[in-house]
Design a protein around this motif. Structure first.
Motif, PDB file in Angstrom:
ATOM      1  N   ALA A  58       0.828  -1.203   0.000  1.00  0.00           N
ATOM      2  CA  ALA A  58       0.000   0.000   0.000  1.00  0.00           C
ATOM      3  C   ALA A  58       0.861   1.252   0.000  1.00  0.00           C
ATOM      4  O   ALA A  58       0.584   2.225  -0.717  1.00  0.00           O
ATOM      5  CB  ALA A  58      -0.939  -0.006   1.210  1.00  0.00           C
ATOM      6  N   ALA A  59       1.933   1.239   0.796  1.00  0.00           N
ATOM      7  CA  ALA A  59       2.831   2.395   0.840  1.00  0.00           C
ATOM      8  C   ALA A  59       3.494   2.635  -0.511  1.00  0.00           C
ATOM      9  O   ALA A  59       3.661   3.784  -0.951  1.00  0.00           O
ATOM     10  CB  ALA A  59       3.891   2.187   1.925  1.00  0.00           C
ATOM     11  N   MET A  60       3.883   1.551  -1.191  1.00  0.00           N
ATOM     12  CA  MET A  60       4.500   1.683  -2.506  1.00  0.00           C
ATOM     13  C   MET A  60       3.521   2.279  -3.506  1.00  0.00           C
ATOM     14  O   MET A  60       3.860   3.176  -4.292  1.00  0.00           O
ATOM     15  CB  MET A  60       4.987   0.326  -2.999  1.00  0.00           C
ATOM     16  CG  MET A  60       5.657   0.376  -4.365  1.00  0.00           C
ATOM     17  SD  MET A  60       6.261  -1.238  -4.901  1.00  0.00           S
ATOM     18  CE  MET A  60       7.609  -1.467  -3.741  1.00  0.00           C
ATOM     19  N   LEU A  61       2.287   1.796  -3.483  1.00  0.00           N
ATOM     20  CA  LEU A  61       1.283   2.309  -4.406  1.00  0.00           C
ATOM     21  C   LEU A  61       1.003   3.787  -4.160  1.00  0.00           C
ATOM     22  O   LEU A  61       0.894   4.578  -5.104  1.00  0.00           O
ATOM     23  CB  LEU A  61      -0.007   1.495  -4.261  1.00  0.00           C
ATOM     24  CG  LEU A  61       0.066   0.040  -4.718  1.00  0.00           C
ATOM     25  CD1 LEU A  61      -1.162  -0.730  -4.254  1.00  0.00           C
ATOM     26  CD2 LEU A  61       0.196  -0.039  -6.236  1.00  0.00           C
ATOM     27  N   ILE A  62       0.903   4.161  -2.904  1.00  0.00           N
ATOM     28  CA  ILE A  62       0.623   5.561  -2.557  1.00  0.00           C
ATOM     29  C   ILE A  62       1.795   6.456  -2.945  1.00  0.00           C
ATOM     30  O   ILE A  62       1.617   7.603  -3.365  1.00  0.00           O
ATOM     31  CB  ILE A  62       0.312   5.693  -1.056  1.00  0.00           C
ATOM     32  CG1 ILE A  62      -0.999   4.963  -0.733  1.00  0.00           C
ATOM     33  CG2 ILE A  62       0.228   7.146  -0.638  1.00  0.00           C
ATOM     34  CD1 ILE A  62      -2.194   5.471  -1.515  1.00  0.00           C
ATOM     35  N   ALA A  63       3.006   5.943  -2.825  1.00  0.00           N
ATOM     36  CA  ALA A  63       4.182   6.731  -3.209  1.00  0.00           C
ATOM     37  C   ALA A  63       4.271   6.891  -4.723  1.00  0.00           C
ATOM     38  O   ALA A  63       4.753   7.909  -5.228  1.00  0.00           O
ATOM     39  CB  ALA A  63       5.449   6.072  -2.675  1.00  0.00           C
ATOM     40  N   PHE A  64       3.803   5.876  -5.461  1.00  0.00           N
ATOM     41  CA  PHE A  64       3.929   5.895  -6.912  1.00  0.00           C
ATOM     42  C   PHE A  64       2.846   6.727  -7.591  1.00  0.00           C
ATOM     43  O   PHE A  64       3.091   7.368  -8.624  1.00  0.00           O
ATOM     44  CB  PHE A  64       3.882   4.456  -7.437  1.00  0.00           C
ATOM     45  CG  PHE A  64       3.819   4.343  -8.930  1.00  0.00           C
ATOM     46  CD1 PHE A  64       4.858   4.805  -9.724  1.00  0.00           C
ATOM     47  CD2 PHE A  64       2.711   3.771  -9.550  1.00  0.00           C
ATOM     48  CE1 PHE A  64       4.806   4.694 -11.107  1.00  0.00           C
ATOM     49  CE2 PHE A  64       2.656   3.665 -10.929  1.00  0.00           C
ATOM     50  CZ  PHE A  64       3.700   4.120 -11.709  1.00  0.00           C
ATOM     51  N   ALA A  65       1.634   6.729  -7.023  1.00  0.00           N
ATOM     52  CA  ALA A  65       0.495   7.343  -7.716  1.00  0.00           C
ATOM     53  C   ALA A  65       0.669   8.836  -8.008  1.00  0.00           C
ATOM     54  O   ALA A  65       0.478   9.256  -9.153  1.00  0.00           O
ATOM     55  CB  ALA A  65      -0.784   7.090  -6.921  1.00  0.00           C
ATOM     56  N   PRO A  66       1.017   9.687  -7.020  1.00  0.00           N
ATOM     57  CA  PRO A  66       1.062  11.130  -7.305  1.00  0.00           C
ATOM     58  C   PRO A  66       2.023  11.524  -8.427  1.00  0.00           C
ATOM     59  O   PRO A  66       1.621  12.261  -9.347  1.00  0.00           O
ATOM     60  CB  PRO A  66       1.472  11.734  -5.956  1.00  0.00           C
ATOM     61  CG  PRO A  66       1.026  10.739  -4.942  1.00  0.00           C
ATOM     62  CD  PRO A  66       1.243   9.412  -5.587  1.00  0.00           C
ATOM     63  N   PRO A  67       3.283  11.044  -8.421  1.00  0.00           N
ATOM     64  CA  PRO A  67       4.164  11.441  -9.528  1.00  0.00           C
ATOM     65  C   PRO A  67       3.705  10.897 -10.871  1.00  0.00           C
ATOM     66  O   PRO A  67       3.856  11.567 -11.889  1.00  0.00           O
ATOM     67  CB  PRO A  67       5.525  10.870  -9.124  1.00  0.00           C
ATOM     68  CG  PRO A  67       5.240   9.817  -8.115  1.00  0.00           C
ATOM     69  CD  PRO A  67       4.015  10.262  -7.401  1.00  0.00           C
ATOM     70  N   PHE A  68       3.145   9.687 -10.875  1.00  0.00           N
ATOM     71  CA  PHE A  68       2.675   9.117 -12.128  1.00  0.00           C
ATOM     72  C   PHE A  68       1.537   9.948 -12.705  1.00  0.00           C
ATOM     73  O   PHE A  68       1.515  10.268 -13.907  1.00  0.00           O
ATOM     74  CB  PHE A  68       2.224   7.675 -11.909  1.00  0.00           C
ATOM     75  CG  PHE A  68       1.621   7.040 -13.134  1.00  0.00           C
ATOM     76  CD1 PHE A  68       2.433   6.641 -14.187  1.00  0.00           C
ATOM     77  CD2 PHE A  68       0.248   6.857 -13.239  1.00  0.00           C
ATOM     78  CE1 PHE A  68       1.881   6.057 -15.330  1.00  0.00           C
ATOM     79  CE2 PHE A  68      -0.306   6.285 -14.366  1.00  0.00           C
ATOM     80  CZ  PHE A  68       0.512   5.877 -15.413  1.00  0.00           C
ATOM     81  N   LEU A  69       0.592  10.319 -11.868  1.00  0.00           N
ATOM     82  CA  LEU A  69      -0.536  11.106 -12.334  1.00  0.00           C
ATOM     83  C   LEU A  69      -0.118  12.540 -12.664  1.00  0.00           C
ATOM     84  O   LEU A  69      -0.654  13.149 -13.594  1.00  0.00           O
ATOM     85  CB  LEU A  69      -1.648  11.107 -11.278  1.00  0.00           C
ATOM     86  CG  LEU A  69      -2.226   9.716 -10.952  1.00  0.00           C
ATOM     87  CD1 LEU A  69      -3.200   9.808  -9.802  1.00  0.00           C
ATOM     88  CD2 LEU A  69      -2.900   9.109 -12.188  1.00  0.00           C
ATOM     89  N   PHE A  70       0.864  13.066 -11.933  1.00  0.00           N
ATOM     90  CA  PHE A  70       1.325  14.439 -12.157  1.00  0.00           C
ATOM     91  C   PHE A  70       1.911  14.603 -13.558  1.00  0.00           C
ATOM     92  O   PHE A  70       1.742  15.652 -14.200  1.00  0.00           O
ATOM     93  CB  PHE A  70       2.363  14.830 -11.110  1.00  0.00           C
ATOM     94  CG  PHE A  70       2.868  16.236 -11.261  1.00  0.00           C
ATOM     95  CD1 PHE A  70       2.159  17.306 -10.756  1.00  0.00           C
ATOM     96  CD2 PHE A  70       4.057  16.483 -11.941  1.00  0.00           C
ATOM     97  CE1 PHE A  70       2.623  18.612 -10.911  1.00  0.00           C
ATOM     98  CE2 PHE A  70       4.532  17.780 -12.104  1.00  0.00           C
ATOM     99  CZ  PHE A  70       3.815  18.850 -11.585  1.00  0.00           C
ATOM    100  N   ILE A  71       2.613  13.569 -14.060  1.00  0.00           N
ATOM    101  CA  ILE A  71       3.221  13.681 -15.378  1.00  0.00           C
ATOM    102  C   ILE A  71       2.240  13.276 -16.492  1.00  0.00           C
ATOM    103  O   ILE A  71       2.632  13.110 -17.645  1.00  0.00           O
ATOM    104  CB  ILE A  71       4.498  12.824 -15.486  1.00  0.00           C
ATOM    105  CG1 ILE A  71       4.178  11.334 -15.272  1.00  0.00           C
ATOM    106  CG2 ILE A  71       5.547  13.291 -14.489  1.00  0.00           C
ATOM    107  CD1 ILE A  71       5.367  10.414 -15.507  1.00  0.00           C
ATOM    108  N   GLY A  72       0.965  13.157 -16.134  1.00  0.00           N
ATOM    109  CA  GLY A  72      -0.061  12.874 -17.137  1.00  0.00           C
ATOM    110  C   GLY A  72      -0.307  11.410 -17.395  1.00  0.00           C
ATOM    111  O   GLY A  72      -0.943  11.050 -18.391  1.00  0.00           O
ATOM    112  N   GLY A  73       0.156  10.548 -16.500  1.00  0.00           N
ATOM    113  CA  GLY A  73      -0.054   9.120 -16.687  1.00  0.00           C
ATOM    114  C   GLY A  73      -1.518   8.738 -16.550  1.00  0.00           C
ATOM    115  O   GLY A  73      -2.279   9.362 -15.802  1.00  0.00           O
ATOM    116  N   THR A  74      -1.924   7.732 -17.292  1.00  0.00           N
ATOM    117  CA  THR A  74      -3.300   7.245 -17.225  1.00  0.00           C
ATOM    118  C   THR A  74      -3.307   5.738 -16.975  1.00  0.00           C
ATOM    119  O   THR A  74      -2.345   5.031 -17.292  1.00  0.00           O
ATOM    120  CB  THR A  74      -4.069   7.530 -18.532  1.00  0.00           C
ATOM    121  OG1 THR A  74      -3.410   6.878 -19.633  1.00  0.00           O
ATOM    122  CG2 THR A  74      -4.135   9.028 -18.805  1.00  0.00           C
TER     123      THR A  74
END
Length: 315
Positions: free
Chosen positions: A222-238
């Protein structure tokens, strides 16, 4: 019916046999193409095009697998099959076997078998070929093929995970999971993850991994997913929810629609047991144009402090 028409009619079956033996979309497509070249060169048409072509594609796949196994022993990190978005072969009478046999978990179990055991198991247990046709395909006696089938079935049954066929329920759970990922909802993620969940990536040394050894347990995952989501979405990831290898999953893309990775979820008893991520760009070309994952991670790191090849659960 012309030879070309016969071949095209059987192409879905030939690909599905080759993919299950090889675990590779690209290698399966190559085996099918080589099968056509050999069929095209045949002077006397065989009595059964299905038996002949299945035998040819099986022998070609066995040969490729024997050389591929040596390469896989030297593979960097975890090895997963190439993601399959759609199995072209359909047989209503064997739908359960077909769906189960193409799952990531089943293909990883097949990796433990010898090439001959794997081919015999696929032809017999998945596609229901007679032992006579299997013997012709693999160049062994029927007695030997029966023995190979028994050994293969024993190995598969010993390691096979429990199978649940409630596809609708799994799709709903996967939708909730990816919604929670997008929203950064750690509590919702914890509710969906099994206590012993694992998240492992296949980068082949050619793509950035968030944790080289994977993450285990719902706290770390869960911690890994939460750490990964914001930068991925910030750069326009879908995140594009898709069925992959007959299981719920998703294709992760950059802002231009290029492919970062494919995620596959193993679900049992209403919880996610495993998250397998294929990041190796060599395994994603058939899905679509592949993104530059290293550039994306650098951009995410610069904006969010997200480290390359480091475990974001650690300080």
């Amino acid at each position: 019916m012309t030879p070309a028409e016969e071949f095209e009619e059987l192409r879905p079956l030939l690909f599905s046999i080759a993919y299950r033996i090889l675990g590779s979309v690209s290698e399966a497509e190559d085996a099918v193409q080589e099968t056509w070249l050999r069929y095209e060169a045949v002077v006397d048409r065989p009595a059964s095009a299905k038996a002949y072509l299945s035998a040819v594609v099986t022998r070609l796949s066995i040969d490729v697998l024997r050389s591929a196994r040596a390469r896989r022993e030297e593979y960097v990190g975890a090895w997963f099959p190439e993601p399959l978005l759609s199995d072209p072969y359909d047989d209503p009478e064997r739908s359960a076997e077909l769906a189960d046999s193409v799952s990531m978990a089943a293909l990883l179990l097949l990796e433990r078998l010898s090439p001959l055991e794997r081919a015999v198991f696929v032809l017999r247990e998945v596609f229901g070929f007679t032992f006579g046709d299997i013997a012709t395909a693999v160049g062994r006696s029927e007695v030997a093929c029966r023995q190979l089938a028994v050994r293969a079935r024993r190995h598969m049954d010993a390691g096979r995970p429990r199978f649940e066929a409630d596809r609708h329920e799994h799709e709903e759970l996967a939708e909730r999971f990816f919604d929670a990922f997008r929203e950064g909802d750690v509590d919702a993620l914890r509710e969906l993850l099994a206590a012993d969940v694992q998240m492992v990536g296949d980068g082949g040394g050619k793509a950035p991994l968030w944790s080289k050894g994977g993450a285990f347990g719902f706290d770390k995952v869960a911690a890994m997913l939460i750490a990964f989501a914001p930068p991925f979405l910030f750069i326009g990831g879908t995140v594009e929810a898709r069925e992959i290898n007959g299981q719920p999953g998703a294709i992760f893309r950059d802002r231009d629609g290029k492919v970062f990775s494919a995620w596959v979820l193993d679900i049992l008893e209403g919880r996610i047991q495993a998250i397998r991520t294929v990041l190796n760009p060599d395994k994603l070309g058939h899905v679509g144009p592949v993104a530059d994952a290293w550039a994306a991670v650098r951009a995410a790191r610069n904006t969010h402090g997200f480290p390359v090849d480091a475990d974001p659960t650690q300080p």
